[in-house]
Design an enzyme around this catalytic site. Structure first.
Site, PDB file in Angstrom:
ATOM      1  N   LYS B 116       0.439  -1.295  -0.301  1.00 13.54           N
ATOM      2  CA  LYS B 116      -0.038  -0.143  -0.281  1.00 13.54           C
ATOM      3  C   LYS B 116       0.636   1.080  -0.005  1.00 13.54           C
ATOM      4  CE  LYS B 116      -4.012  -2.127   2.093  1.00 13.54           C
ATOM      5  NZ  LYS B 116      -4.541  -2.634   2.754  1.00 13.54           N
ATOM      6  N   GLU B 183      -2.802   5.827   7.729  1.00 12.57           N
ATOM      7  CA  GLU B 183      -3.368   6.522   7.416  1.00 12.57           C
ATOM      8  C   GLU B 183      -4.124   7.306   8.501  1.00 12.57           C
ATOM      9  OE1 GLU B 183      -5.334   4.724   4.317  1.00 12.57           O
ATOM     10  OE2 GLU B 183      -3.896   5.230   2.816  1.00 12.57           O
ATOM     11  N   HIS B 218     -14.823  -3.020   8.774  1.00 11.29           N
ATOM     12  CA  HIS B 218     -14.043  -3.411   8.386  1.00 11.29           C
ATOM     13  C   HIS B 218     -14.434  -4.739   7.162  1.00 11.29           C
ATOM     14  CE1 HIS B 218     -12.597  -0.658  10.305  1.00 11.29           C
ATOM     15  NE2 HIS B 218     -11.386  -1.287  11.360  1.00 11.29           N
ATOM     16  N   GLU B 258     -10.029   1.654  -5.042  1.00 13.32           N
ATOM     17  CA  GLU B 258     -10.698   1.692  -3.824  1.00 13.32           C
ATOM     18  C   GLU B 258     -10.697   3.267  -3.924  1.00 13.32           C
ATOM     19  OE1 GLU B 258     -11.583  -2.346  -1.654  1.00 13.32           O
ATOM     20  OE2 GLU B 258      -9.782  -1.228  -0.914  1.00 13.32           O
ATOM     21  N   GLU B 271      -6.492   2.419  -2.569  1.00 10.89           N
ATOM     22  CA  GLU B 271      -5.558   0.782  -3.121  1.00 10.89           C
ATOM     23  C   GLU B 271      -6.073   0.636  -3.891  1.00 10.89           C
ATOM     24  OE1 GLU B 271      -6.226  -1.313   0.946  1.00 10.89           O
ATOM     25  OE2 GLU B 271      -7.600  -2.692  -0.485  1.00 10.89           O
ATOM     26  N   ASN B 273      -6.530  -3.164  -5.705  1.00 11.37           N
ATOM     27  CA  ASN B 273      -6.912  -4.633  -5.701  1.00 11.37           C
ATOM     28  C   ASN B 273      -6.589  -5.201  -7.073  1.00 11.37           C
ATOM     29  OD1 ASN B 273      -9.494  -4.165  -4.236  1.00 11.37           O
ATOM     30  ND2 ASN B 273      -7.680  -4.383  -2.971  1.00 11.37           N
ATOM     31  N   ARG B 275      -6.670  -7.813  -8.966  1.00 11.54           N
ATOM     32  CA  ARG B 275      -8.001  -9.527  -9.626  1.00 11.54           C
ATOM     33  C   ARG B 275      -9.400  -9.046  -9.145  1.00 11.54           C
ATOM     34  NH1 ARG B 275     -10.463  -8.281  -3.472  1.00 11.54           N
ATOM     35  NH2 ARG B 275      -8.949  -8.057  -2.367  1.00 11.54           N
TER      36      ARG B 275
END
Lengths: 525, 598
Positions: B116, B183, B218, B258, B271, B273, B275
């Site tokens: 990240k 963050e 989350h 995202e 971030e 992803n 996939r």
């Protein structure tokens, strides 16, 4: 058809409803053991009430048909249920006879009615080959009543071992004291479960031992569950608690290998007519007849009845039907017994025996017909045929007294002395050698004739009061509660439960293979 | 062209990929762990290869075992699904090195986005704002992570250290990498992501956004597309930003960028992803095409067609998890006793009747996706579908999901990642279910009773206790009951296993009528079985014993007899000495069970 709006129906219904309320009140009293105070004391010791033990032993949702719940009612030294609770229910899906001592009433001591009830329960176990589970917590004989109970009381122990020989097992679960003679309850049983710290089984308790030998011993070492499980070997299973003991009893039953004999079953169908109407059909007055077929229609599967010889000997209705799928041959009174009806009954009983069909007697009988022409036609000869057949029949019979049970009609219709497997009565049932007015009237005539022979004048006032007193006495003794107190029957039931009670009884009876006979006493033709 | 594709995954995503392969005519290979021997995804593949024990690190995460399965079956492509090895660059690289087609982005893209920290740098290069890393509250998360694992919210400076330590431990355990990223925690922010898609020819497109703000711990549980109440300007800017990042790394295959979007309309890169996402079906439903098929075709080298894309209607997905919302969403395990998927909606499930839901994998049972021409209608349809979903054998979050759908804030489309509902079991519904269960058990006992099944349940000619009130049974078969309770009718499906009964949304422990046998042995003492002489004593006071442990050796009848412990416990007292003659039943050793006080 029954006219449910008729005056008679409504009057009968109202009367029967009141009688059922009375029955419920008496039954409720029979479940209260030694009363609230003794029950609370019992529970405070961490013990289950005898009825709670039965509930915990039975399969969930099982029925329990209690036998003679009102034994001893109104009798001297009455205790609820005569100190014993006994009945048929399912344990591990097997029909068992369960007998529990009513420990909160007189410590579970047995008096004379209890002895009679015990003997009856032993008959139920033997005749129907029902495994028996004894829930023991008993002080033994009611000592002040010892003269009445000591000698005949021995039978109870004898019966356990005789059943054992017949491969009908008995399990004793001992929850408390089972002393002196009572010690032979576990002693004679095939399986013994003792509850730790609760059971005490010995021939003589600490005081008597001290008296007899000078030895000082406490209850636990004399007859505790630990001692009997580890040392004496009287106990086969050591239970940690009452519930654990009941669990063990169930486990023992689950290992029995006693397959139930089979009979040809029909699909079960509810009757087409409501059982509720039985309350208005049965006469409040035993002298008023009512139609037997209306009763049958509210008891049998699909209200289907194949009537045998419908046009012959019409005062006895005979025919084939099913109850909860079990085949039954029914004999029901529909008036006074005549020569033809008696002969027809004998023939029908022989048929049922030939086909191994259980019999159901619906008794509502004032007796055999009397009078010169009937005597000439051989009413005794024909009545004897029926009594011969009833006496020698070997298929199981169940008798329900739905009305009067008078005179030789009681015998011919399989009264208690003829060993039906089960016998239940309705609240309107009356039982005596004859009706009270009849009997008092007969005695009145006899006295007048006696006085006339001796040339003495009759004291009308005295005779009237004697007649009245006798009539009252017979009325009292004809009462269903008087009968059930003496275990002349297995209990008074709500007429609406007849089909259920009959089904449980039939199913229980069929634990013994039905073997109808073809052999009879000499028939007088 | 791919001829045979191995899915290095399990559960619903493996089944979903196999389905597309079947349509394309591609042969399929499943891999499975010991725990998944009888799993649906294994049966649905043409070939299935065992790759090791239940633990993921010994099976689904073992690159060499997957490659061995490829060798054995002659597969020419691998689809990694999501999770497991999907974002492990080394895996993609190993595939590339063996000439296998990896249905996913190139290893370097995975590697670039795996951290990240690295991803933030790339976003900055692409001119996309990133979440500030100073000020409280803060969010500590695993640099290598996903799925909420290793994530901690920190409100005060003094809590930072312990949160870091915990998160690092969790990250290490989950991802084999304890590196953390810190963050700012943006309050009331929405989680919106953009589906991107690239080919091997340098073309990159975006496939619009998905809103995934409803989360618990989350972890996303409800996702939808398009995002509600998002201005066209912000939507356009988000999609544009996502494309810039994709181009920056030369992204190929399906991926997701995202973002967090604040109430003011500011957005920050979170971030990428690299996939296929769990929630990809909502994009498929609004666009009307198959993302897995696109992945496969792009991996085969096909260029992305020129797409004129316009989302149609609204799609919304709910994730059905085996977890207990009334108990901190703790995962629930067990064998699925009954499973009925709703009709009229899309269902992606990894379970069937008899499937074991174990501790080793994600407790996702199924995804239920509703599509309609408006958001309100899609929500209504999804809710209806959830109500008709039946799972017995594990506790699930279905009721929780319907409560979220019913919430006015959700209906208004104004939820953010802090959205939470207070959830308690519906006690009145539970009481109705219990009443129905009692009626069911009673009716079934009656129906299956060998002796006199038509005699009324619990018949007494001399009642002792009042009969418990029962619901009126309208109909009852095995596994189903319809009852009338207090003037209303209800239908329930019923299942049972050794320990519980399941009815409708509820489950009740089976109650034993008798005390357990285990409890019975707790106060056992050891005593001598017969008269004899004590030869040896093998325990000492306060020593611990296990059932079956020898305690004392006696000589009796010229033979040695060992007296053993009945139950586990502590030796309280030794009551005999060697050489002592003992009577039968005499207590030799007192053993106190562990819970018992002296």
């Amino acid at each position: 058809m029954v006219d449910t709006g008729s005056e008679t129906y409504r009057a009968n219904y109202a009367w029967m409803t009141r009688e059922i309320d009375r029955l419920r009140a008496e039954l409720k009293r029979s479940t209260e053991g030694g009363g609230a105070k003794y029950n609370e004391r019992h529970k405070a010791r961490g013990k289950l009430l005898p009825r709670e033990r039965i509930e915990a032993l039975l399969d969930e949702g099982s029925y329990f048909l209690e036998i003679a719940p009102l034994a001893g009612i109104g009798m001297e030294g009455e205790v609820p249920g005569a100190g014993i609770i006994g009945g048929i229910g399912l344990v591990e899906n097997r029909e068992c006879l369960i007998i529990a001592n009513e420990a909160t009433a007189k410590g579970g001591a047995t008096g004379e009615p209890g002895l009679i009830k015990n003997a009856r329960l032993a008959d139920v176990a033997r005749e129907n080959r029902l495994p028996t589970i004894l829930l023991v917590e008993a002080a033994g004989a009611d000592l002040p009543q010892q003269s009445k109970v000591f000698v005949p009381g021995g039978r109870g122990f004898r019966e356990i071992t005789r059943r054992s020989k017949l491969r009908i097992p008995t399990i004793s679960v001992v929850f408390g004291p089972s002393t002196a003679g009572g010690a032979y309850l576990p002693g004679m049983s095939d399986y013994v479960v003792m509850v730790r710290k609760r059971a005490s089984v010995y021939l003589a308790g600490p005081p008597l031992v001290k008296m007899a030998t000078g030895e000082t011993a406490d209850e636990e070492s004399l007859g505790g569950a630990e001692m009997h499980s580890r040392v004496s070997g009287l106990s086969d299973f050591l239970a940690d608690s009452e519930l654990d003991g009941l669990r063990i009893a169930r486990e023992i039953v689950s290992h029995f290998n006693l397959p139930k004999p089979t009979v040809e079953m029909a699909p079960v169908e509810e009757p087409l007519y409501p059982a509720e109407e039985l309350l208005g059909i049965a006469s409040a007055d035993p002298r008023v007849p009512f139609e037997a077929r209306e009763i049958i229609a509210r008891i049998v599967d699909g209200s289907r009845f194949t009537e045998f010889k419908a046009q012959y000997g019409t005062t006895l209705v005979t025919g084939f039907a099913h109850v909860h799928g079990f085949p039954v041959g029914i004999l029901a009174n529909n008036g006074v017994l005549m020569s033809e009806s008696a002969a027809k009954g004998a023939q029908f009983i022989a048929l049922a025996n030939q086909q191994n069909i259980p019999l159901l007697f619906l008794q509502n009988i004032t007796g055999f017909m009397v009078g010169r022409s009937y005597e000439e036609q051989g009413i005794i000869r024909n009545g004897a045929k029926l009594i011969n057949a009833v006496s020698n029949s070997t298929v199981p019979a169940i008798t329900i007294m739905i009305g009067g049970s008078y005179g030789a009609g009681n015998y011919a219709m399989c009264g208690r002395a003829y060993d039906p497997r089960f016998l239940f009565t309705w609240p309107n049932h009356r039982i005596a050698v004859m009706g009270p007015q009849q009997l008092a009237g007969v005695m009145d005539i006899v006295k007048r004739e006696g006085a006339a022979r001796q040339g003495m004048a009759v004291d009308e006032e005295q005779l009237t009061s004697q007649k009245k007193a006798l009539e009252d006495q017979i009325t009292r003794e004809s009462d269903p509660y008087f009968a059930t107190a003496r275990v002349w029957d297995d209990g008074i039931i709500d007429p609406r439960d007849t089909r259920t009670v009959l089904a449980i009884s039939l199913s229980a009876a069929l634990n013994r293979t039905v073997e109808g006979t073809m052999e009879w006493g000499v028939f007088r033709h | 062209m791919i001829r045979k594709l191995l899915v290095a995954n399990r559960g619903e995503i493996a089944r979903r990929i196999f389905r597309t392969c079947d349509q394309l005519g591609i042969a399929t290979v499943a891999v499975y762990s010991h725990a998944d021997r009888d799993a649906p995804h294994v049966r649905e593949a043409r070939e299935a290869i065992y790759i090791g024990p239940a633990e993921s690190r010994d099976s689904y995460l073992r690159i060499e075992k997957i490659l061995e399965a490829v060798r054995r079956t002659g597969a020419d492509a691998i689809h990694p699904g999501y999770g497991f090895l999907a974002e492990t660059a080394d895996f993609a690289e190993a595939c590339e090195a063996r000439g296998l087609i990896f249905v996913g982005p190139r290893a370097d893209a995975i590697r670039a986005m795996a951290s990240k920290i690295e991803a933030r740098k790339i976003a900055k290069r692409a001119g996309v704002p990133v979440v500030p890393s100073e000020g409280f509250p803060l969010l500590v998360k695993a640099a290598a992570g996903g799925g909420g694992k290793g994530m901690r919210r920190v409100d005060r400076a003094e809590d930072l250290e312990s949160a870091r330590a915990e998160a690092a431990r969790e990250a290490e355990a989950a991802f084999g990498d304890g590196t953390l990223l810190i963050e700012r925690y943006l309050e009331r922010a929405r989680h919106i992501e953009v589906q991107i898609f690239g080919d091997l020819h340098g073309n990159v497109v975006h496939l619009f956004e998905r809103e995934c703000s409803v989360q618990r711990r989350h972890q996303k549980i409800i996702e939808e597309s398009p995002a509600p109440n998002l201005s066209p300007d912000v939507r356009g800017a988000l999609c544009e930003a996502a494309l810039r990042i994709a181009r920056e790394i030369g992204y190929s295959s399906a991926g997701t960028v995202e973002f967090l979007v604040t109430p003011a309309g500011e957005f920050f890169f979170l971030e990428v992803n690299t996939r296929i996402q769990v929630e990809h079906p909502v994009t498929e439903m609004v666009l009307g095409f198959d993302l897995v098929r696109m992945q496969i075709e792009v991996a085969e080298g096909r260029a992305l067609p020129a797409l004129e894309l316009e989302p149609r209607g609204h799609a919304i997905e709910a994730r059905l998890y085996a977890e207990d919302p009334a108990n901190g969403f703790l995962p629930s395990t067990g064998k699925i006793l009954a499973w009925r998927a709703p009709q009229g909606v899309r269902v992606e499930s990894g379970i069937e009747r008899e499937t074991e839901v174990g501790i080793h994998y994600d407790p996702l049972l199924a995804k239920i996706i509703a599509h309609a021409n408006s958001r309100a209608k899609a929500i209504r349809k999804l809710r209806w579908a959830l109500e008709r979903t039946l799972v017995h054998g594990v506790t699930m979050n279905r009721e929780f999901l319907t409560r979220v759908l019913d919430h006015p804030d959700f209906a208004a489309g104004s939820v953010h990642t802090d959205f939470a509902i207070t959830y308690e079991r519906d006690r009145s519904a539970e009481a109705v279910a219990k009443t129905a269960l009692d009626a069911y058990r009673d009716a079934r006992r009656q129906a299956t009773r060998a002796v006199l099944p038509h005699v009324p349940s619990g018949y007494r000619n001399n009642p002792f206790q009042p009969a418990p009130p029962r619901a009126q049974v309208i109909s009852c078969d095995e596994g189903h009951i319809r009852v009338e309770i207090d003037g209303a009718q209800y239908s329930f499906d019923v299942s049972e296993d050794a320990s519980r009964h399941w009815i409708g949304d509820f489950s009740f422990a089976r109650e034993s009528r008798y005390p357990s046998e285990e409890g019975a042995a707790s106060e056992e003492s050891a005593s001598s079985p017969m008269p004899g002489k004590v030869l040896r004593i093998l325990v000492e006071p306060n020593g611990e014993v296990q059932p079956g442990d020898p305690l004392v050796i006696l000589e009796a009848m010229k033979m040695e007899q060992t007296v053993r412990a009945h139950a586990a416990g502590i030796v309280d007292a030794v009551l005999v000495k060697p050489g002592q003659v003992v009577a039968p039943g005499e207590t030799l050793v007192h053993v106190r069970s562990k819970g018992e006080s002296k």
